[in-house]
Design an enzyme around this catalytic site. Structure first.
Site, mmCIF file in Angstrom:
data_model
loop_
_atom_site.group_PDB
_atom_site.id
_atom_site.type_symbol
_atom_site.label_atom_id
_atom_site.label_comp_id
_atom_site.label_asym_id
_atom_site.label_seq_id
_atom_site.Cartn_x
_atom_site.Cartn_y
_atom_site.Cartn_z
ATOM 1 N N ARG A 77 0.867 -1.177 0.000
ATOM 2 C CA ARG A 77 0.000 0.000 0.000
ATOM 3 C C ARG A 77 0.905 1.230 0.000
ATOM 4 N NH1 ARG A 77 1.723 1.383 4.125
ATOM 5 N NH2 ARG A 77 0.687 3.379 3.874
ATOM 6 N N GLY A 78 0.269 2.412 -0.077
ATOM 7 C CA GLY A 78 1.066 3.632 -0.178
ATOM 8 C C GLY A 78 1.284 3.936 -1.651
ATOM 9 N N ALA A 79 1.063 5.216 -2.009
ATOM 10 C CA ALA A 79 1.009 5.588 -3.425
ATOM 11 C C ALA A 79 2.219 5.121 -4.251
ATOM 12 C CB ALA A 79 0.811 7.090 -3.531
ATOM 13 N N ARG B 255 -7.170 0.013 -7.138
ATOM 14 C CA ARG B 255 -7.400 1.093 -6.164
ATOM 15 C C ARG B 255 -7.545 2.414 -6.936
ATOM 16 N NH1 ARG B 255 -4.117 1.163 -0.766
ATOM 17 N NH2 ARG B 255 -6.026 2.262 -0.166
ATOM 18 N N GLN C 282 -2.583 2.163 9.906
ATOM 19 C CA GLN C 282 -1.253 2.169 9.264
ATOM 20 C C GLN C 282 -0.226 2.905 10.116
ATOM 21 O OE1 GLN C 282 -4.143 2.881 7.712
ATOM 22 N NE2 GLN C 282 -4.067 2.472 5.519
ATOM 23 N N ASP D 196 -1.658 10.899 -1.787
ATOM 24 C CA ASP D 196 -1.925 9.890 -2.829
ATOM 25 C C ASP D 196 -2.172 10.527 -4.179
ATOM 26 O OD1 ASP D 196 -2.711 8.548 -0.154
ATOM 27 O OD2 ASP D 196 -2.417 6.941 -1.605
ATOM 28 N N ASN E 145 -5.166 12.557 0.874
ATOM 29 C CA ASN E 145 -4.360 11.635 1.679
ATOM 30 C C ASN E 145 -5.304 10.855 2.587
ATOM 31 O OD1 ASN E 145 -1.707 10.644 2.393
ATOM 32 N ND2 ASN E 145 -1.982 11.636 4.368
ATOM 33 N N LYS E 146 -4.728 9.946 3.359
ATOM 34 C CA LYS E 146 -5.526 9.056 4.194
ATOM 35 C C LYS E 146 -6.570 9.816 5.000
ATOM 36 C CE LYS E 146 -5.445 5.509 4.185
ATOM 37 N NZ LYS E 146 -6.453 4.762 3.380
HETATM 38 O O1 MRU Z 1 -4.651 3.288 1.953
HETATM 39 P P1 MRU Z 1 -3.152 3.444 1.985
HETATM 40 O O2 MRU Z 1 -2.526 2.818 3.187
HETATM 41 O O3 MRU Z 1 -2.517 2.999 0.679
HETATM 42 O O4 MRU Z 1 -2.942 5.010 2.095
HETATM 43 C C1 MRU Z 1 -1.639 5.509 2.126
HETATM 44 C C2 MRU Z 1 -1.585 6.937 2.405
HETATM 45 O O5 MRU Z 1 -2.565 7.618 2.557
HETATM 46 C C3 MRU Z 1 -0.221 7.544 2.392
HETATM 47 O O6 MRU Z 1 -0.151 8.608 3.290
HETATM 48 C C4 MRU Z 1 0.057 8.048 0.978
HETATM 49 O O7 MRU Z 1 -0.026 6.987 0.072
HETATM 50 C C5 MRU Z 1 1.369 8.677 0.843
HETATM 51 S S1 MRU Z 1 2.563 7.416 0.815
HETATM 52 C C6 MRU Z 1 4.083 7.943 0.556
#
Ligand code: MRU
Length: 369
Positions: free
Chosen positions: A54-56, A95, A208, A249, A259-260
């Site tokens: 996960r994470g962009a 996603r 997370q 993201d 973002n999250k």
């Molecule tokens: O749903 P996730 O865990 O993929 O969400 C991740 C985030 O929101 C991160 O903060 C974002 O991807 C930046 S990662 C460098």
């Protein structure tokens, strides 16, 4: 970065079997460190969709390696003109919010254009996946060096007191390939001997922050404290937060950031308390086609199961327990949008800029045309 003193990246090509890509399966962290072997496009897509990764930035690189796996394992007589668009579509559907996924898949598709021999397609996809991964590492390293200057300034202005930084979700190396985005300046400051302390939002519903950011920081020896998502505002009112750094993201051309979920509330609290609110991002996370984040960024809606159940360790076994009345419905939007006006600055691989079209275009003139 290191786990128990051993260097890891979050994704790598297997050294013995080139039809295999290894990932750290993040679902068991911090209690279980599992290396998972991906052996097909479908396994890669499932790993993204079900958040093994996960994470962009990591989602983008995993998509590139999944294309490689798909091409590598396909039968020789495959009709590539239908296979490639179908593979891209399957990965795009995993996603919706993180734009790296779409940017990287576009790059793969462009690189594959005009090629029809399997060997050539496989090599092109493999080289591109490696290139995107290396690029991400280098972007994240540079984000750290630019962000370090902000932390150094705060440290000097605060009479050399430890710098308290709040972060949300995991925008650490586990969300990327190495270093992280929001965590990269933190690691750079810590490694340089500047005392930093990180307030880690637990980040419900998938936690997370509590599970992954805390794990990363602990492994690197960075002082930190896990807090419930609702504590940040109170800490800011009591001058216990010097700055906020989060990831993103998707960043629109005018500097809005998705973002999250919960990031927006932290930005509001930071604004109300004059706490600088920075967003760290590689340019792969900018969506130049979108201007209004609130209107145009697709926000992922996930299963209510993630809200209703919580995972933890019981007698060495991971267990999910029900938190709510079984009958209660739950709503689970994965991301929110923080408008540019609440963002003090964007920390990119090329430097720090205002969260605005002018700011981003000045740093990336060639991308904005
Ligand atoms: O749903 P996730 O865990 O993929 O969400 C991740 C985030 O929101 C991160 O903060 C974002 O991807 C930046 S990662 C460098």
């Amino acid at each position: 970065m290191k786990i128990q003193n051993q260097s890891y990246r979050t994704i790598w090509l297997d050294t013995e079997d080139e039809g295999v890509v290894n990932i750290i399966d993040q679902r068991g962290l911090p209690h279980q460190l599992t290396i998972e072997q991906l052996k097909s496009l479908n396994e890669g897509a499932a790993a993204i969709r079900e958040m093994h990764v996960r994470g962009a930035p990591l989602i983008g690189v995993t998509a590139a390696y999944s294309m490689y796996l798909g091409l590598y394992h396909a039968p020789e007589d495959t009709d590539w003109s239908t296979f490639i668009p179908a593979a891209v579509k399957a990965l795009q559907e995993t996603r919706p919010t993180a734009v790296d996924l779409f940017n990287v898949l576009q790059r793969v598709q462009t690189a594959l254009e005009g090629r029809s021999k399997q060997q050539e397609l496989v090599k092109t996809a493999k080289d591109l996946a490696a290139e995107v991964a290396e690029e991400s590492v280098s972007f994240c390293r540079d984000i750290g060096l630019h962000g370090l200057k902000i932390i150094e300034d705060i440290y000097e202005n605060n009479g050399n007191e430890p710098v308290n930084i709040l972060t949300h979700c995991n925008a650490g190396w586990m969300a990327c390939i190495d270093y992280g985005t929001a965590t990269s300046p933190i690691y750079a400051a810590h490694d340089k001997g500047i005392p930093v302390h990180v307030w880690v939002d637990e980040t419900r519903p998938r936690n997370q922050g509590a599970r992954i950011t805390a794990f990363e920081l602990k492994e690197h020896g960075v002082p930190h404290t896990v807090i419930v998502d609702n504590l940040g505002g109170h800490l800011m009112q009591h001058k216990m937060v010097d700055m906020v750094i989060v990831g993103t993201d998707r960043t629109t051309r005018n500097g809005d950031v998705a973002n999250k979920i919960g990031t927006y509330l932290k930005a509001l609290a930071a604004h109300d308390n004059d706490v600088p609110f920075y967003v760290a991002l590689p340019s792969s996370t900018i969506d130049w086609t979108i201007e209004n984040g609130l209107k145009d960024i697709p926000i992922e809606k996930r299963s209510g199961h993630e809200v209703k159940y919580i995972q933890g360790l019981e007698q060495d076994k991971l267990k999910q327990v029900l938190l709510t009345p079984a009958e209660s419905p739950a709503l689970n939007y994965g991301f929110d949008v923080t408008p540019a006006r609440l963002v003090t600055g964007l920390i990119t691989e090329r430097g720090i800029c205002e969260a605005s079209e002018a700011g981003l275009s000045a740093l990336f003139p060639e991308l904005n045309d």
